[in-house]
Design a protein around this motif. Structure first.
Motif, mmCIF file in Angstrom:
data_model
loop_
_atom_site.group_PDB
_atom_site.id
_atom_site.type_symbol
_atom_site.label_atom_id
_atom_site.label_comp_id
_atom_site.label_asym_id
_atom_site.label_seq_id
_atom_site.Cartn_x
_atom_site.Cartn_y
_atom_site.Cartn_z
ATOM 1 N N GLU A 14 12.175 -23.638 -29.607
ATOM 2 C CA GLU A 14 11.625 -23.014 -28.400
ATOM 3 C C GLU A 14 10.220 -23.514 -28.078
ATOM 4 O OE1 GLU A 14 10.375 -18.545 -26.849
ATOM 5 O OE2 GLU A 14 11.674 -18.741 -28.597
ATOM 6 N N HIS A 15 9.441 -23.795 -29.104
ATOM 7 C CA HIS A 15 8.039 -24.176 -28.906
ATOM 8 C C HIS A 15 7.752 -25.614 -29.352
ATOM 9 C CE1 HIS A 15 6.967 -20.039 -27.974
ATOM 10 N NE2 HIS A 15 7.714 -19.664 -29.001
ATOM 11 N N ILE A 18 4.712 -27.893 -28.268
ATOM 12 C CA ILE A 18 3.390 -27.776 -28.888
ATOM 13 C C ILE A 18 3.198 -28.892 -29.912
ATOM 14 C CG2 ILE A 18 1.974 -26.353 -30.449
ATOM 15 C CD1 ILE A 18 3.172 -23.877 -28.994
ATOM 16 N N SER A 59 3.545 -18.833 -30.891
ATOM 17 C CA SER A 59 2.927 -20.031 -30.316
ATOM 18 C C SER A 59 1.461 -20.157 -30.721
ATOM 19 C CB SER A 59 3.071 -20.049 -28.797
ATOM 20 O OG SER A 59 2.429 -18.934 -28.223
ATOM 21 N N TYR A 63 0.097 -23.264 -32.898
ATOM 22 C CA TYR A 63 -1.028 -24.117 -32.518
ATOM 23 C C TYR A 63 -2.031 -24.216 -33.660
ATOM 24 C CZ TYR A 63 -0.684 -25.600 -27.634
ATOM 25 O OH TYR A 63 -0.347 -26.248 -26.473
ATOM 26 N N GLU A 129 -3.672 -26.072 -21.385
ATOM 27 C CA GLU A 129 -2.385 -25.379 -21.506
ATOM 28 C C GLU A 129 -2.449 -23.992 -20.883
ATOM 29 O OE1 GLU A 129 0.767 -25.812 -23.343
ATOM 30 O OE2 GLU A 129 0.218 -27.841 -22.823
#
Length: 170
Positions: A14-15, A18, A59, A63, A129
């Motif tokens: 899903e992420h 990143i 998320s 990060y 972002e």
């Protein structure tokens, strides 16, 4: 495959953007970017048991892990003296079509970002972002006031470079 592994794979899928964004900003050359992306994914898996959804969004946590891995990667690369300036070629995501004539302003922005130290590079990546100052502060482990100050300084420096380029016609 157990529930823990399925949950991790779903969140990573899903992420995954990143991982690629961080790898593209901190690594040079396709092979180096792919290696960094794999290193980030491996560290995310090793760190996943410590992820606490009550303390941070996935998320945000992702990060933080990705940027820590990337900054360590930059430090190793400097020791190995393999760094080169970031340019538009570094922005190519795996699987994306090559752009024959990248927008000059975008290329100039990424060249500017490539000149920043690793912390400020992370900060501006998160800012671009559209992350909130609160989330940027949480990811980088600095105060929101410090985030605002640093972003202001980066913008001022960029405006100065744009003005200088306009004056010299560069």
């Amino acid at each position: 495959m157990n529930h823990h592994q399925r949950q991790f794979e779903a969140l990573l899928q899903e992420h995954r953007g990143i991982v690629f964004k961080v790898a593209n900003v901190y690594a040079h050359g396709r092979e180096d970017r792919n290696d960094l992306a794999q290193e980030i994914a491996a560290q995310l898996w090793r760190s996943f048991p410590g992820f606490d959804a009550t303390r941070a969004k996935f998320s945000t946590w992702m990060y933080r892990v990705a940027l820590n891995v990337a900054i360590s990667h930059v430090r190793r690369s400097r020791r190995e003296e393999r760094l080169e300036p970031l340019d538009a070629a570094h922005l190519e995501l795996p699987g994306e079509a090559d752009v024959s004539q990248p927008d000059e302003r975008l290329a100039a922005l990424y060249a500017f970002i490539g000149q920043l130290d690793p912390l400020n590079r992370a900060l501006i990546l998160l800012y671009l972002e559209d992350r909130s100052y609160g989330e940027i502060a949480q990811v980088l482990g600095i105060s929101e006031t410090n985030v605002a100050t640093k972003i202001g300084r980066i913008k001022q420096k960029l405006r100065g470079q744009i003005a200088a380029a306009a004056i010299t016609g560069a």
